[in-house]
Design a protein around this motif. Structure first.
Motif, PDB file in Angstrom:
ATOM      1  N   ASN A 178       0.826  -1.217   0.000  1.00 23.28           N
ATOM      2  CA  ASN A 178       0.000   0.000   0.000  1.00 23.28           C
ATOM      3  C   ASN A 178       0.855   1.261   0.000  1.00 23.28           C
ATOM      4  N   SER A 188       3.621   1.984   1.443  1.00 19.28           N
ATOM      5  CA  SER A 188       4.148   2.412   2.742  1.00 19.28           C
ATOM      6  C   SER A 188       5.578   1.932   2.952  1.00 19.28           C
ATOM      7  N   TRP A 208       6.237  -0.937   4.355  1.00 14.69           N
ATOM      8  CA  TRP A 208       6.213  -1.833   5.509  1.00 14.69           C
ATOM      9  C   TRP A 208       5.136  -2.889   5.335  1.00 14.69           C
ATOM     10  N   LEU A 212      -4.573   0.724   6.494  1.00 13.41           N
ATOM     11  CA  LEU A 212      -4.022   2.061   6.720  1.00 13.41           C
ATOM     12  C   LEU A 212      -4.176   2.535   8.161  1.00 13.41           C
ATOM     13  N   GLU A 213      -5.293   2.221   8.814  1.00 16.39           N
ATOM     14  CA  GLU A 213      -5.497   2.661  10.202  1.00 16.39           C
ATOM     15  C   GLU A 213      -4.466   2.017  11.120  1.00 16.39           C
ATOM     16  N   LEU A 251      -1.540   0.749  10.129  1.00 16.16           N
ATOM     17  CA  LEU A 251      -0.219   1.207   9.708  1.00 16.16           C
ATOM     18  C   LEU A 251       0.126   2.554  10.323  1.00 16.16           C
ATOM     19  N   VAL A 252      -0.814   3.472  10.341  1.00 18.24           N
ATOM     20  CA  VAL A 252      -0.566   4.793  10.926  1.00 18.24           C
ATOM     21  C   VAL A 252      -0.247   4.664  12.406  1.00 18.24           C
ATOM     22  N   THR A 253      -0.988   3.819  13.109  1.00 16.31           N
ATOM     23  CA  THR A 253      -0.738   3.624  14.539  1.00 16.31           C
ATOM     24  C   THR A 253       0.639   3.017  14.781  1.00 16.31           C
ATOM     25  N   GLN A 254       1.003   2.002  14.012  1.00 15.92           N
ATOM     26  CA  GLN A 254       2.292   1.337  14.193  1.00 15.92           C
ATOM     27  C   GLN A 254       3.461   2.275  13.887  1.00 15.92           C
ATOM     28  N   LEU A 255       3.331   3.063  12.826  1.00 16.89           N
ATOM     29  CA  LEU A 255       4.401   4.004  12.490  1.00 16.89           C
ATOM     30  C   LEU A 255       4.517   5.111  13.534  1.00 16.89           C
ATOM     31  N   SER A 256       3.391   5.530  14.094  1.00 20.33           N
ATOM     32  CA  SER A 256       3.422   6.545  15.146  1.00 20.33           C
ATOM     33  C   SER A 256       4.124   6.009  16.391  1.00 20.33           C
TER      34      SER A 256
END
Length: 106
Positions: free
Chosen positions: A41, A43, A45, A56-57, A59-64
């Protein structure tokens, strides 16, 4: 008492790996231009266990979470390390020299 339903109390930290298709770059080189990587997607990762793209939801949490941990580590490395032994005595003003300057014995 175990929780039986509803969202988790804390976000679980997932093991991430670089996407094998784009090698973590998020883009794949096409014939004339770069294309967004479909496998991750765009990213860079994927999940380390299955190699699947994360929603995506998630992924954003994990990257944060990873970004916050990296920023915390950077802040710890920026803190000055207290000196001990001869280095501390050499660099600090001991007021033993002429005019109360630093005397190092050199």
């Amino acid at each position: 008492m175990n929780k039986s339903h509803g969202p988790a109390f804390r976000a679980a930290i997932l093991d991430l790996a670089k996407c094998p298709a784009c090698r973590g770059r998020a883009v794949i080189t096409g014939v004339f231009h770069e294309l967004a990587c479909v496998q991750c997607n765009a990213s860079g990762w994927v999940t380390a266990e299955t190699g699947e793209a994360l929603p995506l939801e998630v992924l954003v949490t994990q990257l944060s979470i990873r970004l916050q941990a990296a920023e915390h580590q950077i802040e710890q490395l920026k803190r000055p390390v207290p000196m001990f032994g001869p280095d501390a005595q050499y660099n600090e003003n001991n007021r033993r020299g002429p005019g109360a300057t630093n005397y190092t014995g050199d």
